[in-house]
Design a protein around this motif. Structure first.
Motif, short mmCIF file in Angstrom:
data_model
loop_
_atom_site.label_atom_id
_atom_site.label_comp_id
_atom_site.label_asym_id
_atom_site.label_seq_id
_atom_site.Cartn_x
_atom_site.Cartn_y
_atom_site.Cartn_z
N ARG A 1 0.84 -1.21 0.00
CA ARG A 1 0.00 0.00 0.00
C ARG A 1 0.87 1.25 0.00
NH1 ARG A 1 -2.35 -0.47 4.90
NH2 ARG A 1 -0.76 0.85 5.80
N ALA B 1 2.75 1.70 -3.30
CA ALA B 1 1.84 2.20 -4.34
C ALA B 1 1.58 3.69 -4.14
CB ALA B 1 0.53 1.42 -4.31
N ARG B 2 1.40 4.10 -2.90
CA ARG B 2 1.14 5.52 -2.61
C ARG B 2 2.35 6.37 -3.01
NH1 ARG B 2 -1.55 6.66 2.84
NH2 ARG B 2 -0.36 4.81 3.26
N VAL C 1 2.52 5.99 -7.34
CA VAL C 1 1.41 6.40 -8.20
C VAL C 1 0.98 7.83 -7.92
CG1 VAL C 1 -0.97 5.92 -8.88
CG2 VAL C 1 0.60 4.02 -8.41
N PRO D 1 -1.87 10.32 -8.10
CA PRO D 1 -3.32 10.17 -8.21
C PRO D 1 -3.93 10.86 -9.44
CG PRO D 1 -2.72 10.72 -5.96
CD PRO D 1 -1.48 10.86 -6.79
N TYR E 1 -3.09 8.73 -12.42
CA TYR E 1 -3.91 7.51 -12.34
C TYR E 1 -5.33 7.81 -12.82
CZ TYR E 1 -6.60 3.64 -10.58
OH TYR E 1 -7.46 2.57 -10.50
N PHE F 1 -2.72 -0.06 -5.43
CA PHE F 1 -3.27 1.29 -5.32
C PHE F 1 -4.80 1.24 -5.33
CE2 PHE F 1 -4.33 5.54 -7.07
CZ PHE F 1 -3.62 6.33 -6.19
N ILE G 1 -6.14 4.80 1.04
CA ILE G 1 -5.54 5.89 0.28
C ILE G 1 -6.70 6.78 -0.12
CG2 ILE G 1 -4.46 6.58 -1.88
CD1 ILE G 1 -2.79 4.08 -1.85
N THR H 1 -7.93 9.90 -2.22
CA THR H 1 -7.56 10.74 -3.34
C THR H 1 -8.52 11.91 -3.42
OG1 THR H 1 -8.90 9.43 -4.84
CG2 THR H 1 -6.59 8.82 -4.64
#
Length: 133
Positions: free
Chosen positions: A80, A83-84, A87, A89, A92, A119, A128, A130
């Motif tokens: 997690r 990925a944070r 990536v 946001p 993405y 993600f 997460i 966003t």
């Protein structure tokens, strides 16, 4: 959340006082490992850039938390947080508007499908948040 500066995962690893060693001397199924007693991250050499970044970010999170086990909750935290870190946001969200396919999104963002899937899972679990318009 991505860091606000231009530092890389290599810098973050060094800041922790952890050595990074590239070696093929690992089990065939392993791309990397963090060894807390030695304060080293092992990474298989000659990985593609996205796979190397996935591996180093994942192992960085283990090093950050001084992890000493492979408990599923610890592994999930590493995926997690990796990925944070990897990536963006906004990128993405833009890629997801083009296709929901994780492989497509990974290719567009220059990362791995595993990172995209982590993600997404973290977003769905509310881990997460966003704020994409």
């Amino acid at each position: 959340m991505k860091p606000l500066n231009d530092r890389s995962v290599y810098d973050w690893i060094a800041d922790l006082g952890v050595d990074l060693i590239y070696t093929s001397d690992m089990p065939a199924h392993r791309l990397g490992a963090y060894l807390d007693d030695q304060r080293i991250i092992l990474c298989r050499p000659n990985l593609t850039h996205p796979l190397e970044q996935e591996t180093l970010h994942h192992e960085y999170v283990h090093a950050l938390h001084r992890d000493r086990s492979c408990h599923p909750a610890i592994e999930w935290r590493a995926w997690r947080e990796a990925a944070r870190l990897i990536v963006d946001p906004l990128a993405y969200a833009h890629a997801e508007r083009m296709s929901l396919d994780a492989s497509y999104i990974a290719h567009e963002l220059g990362t791995t499908t595993k990172i995209i899937e982590a993600f997404r899972r973290a977003i769905l679990r509310g881990e997460i948040l966003t704020q994409v318009a």
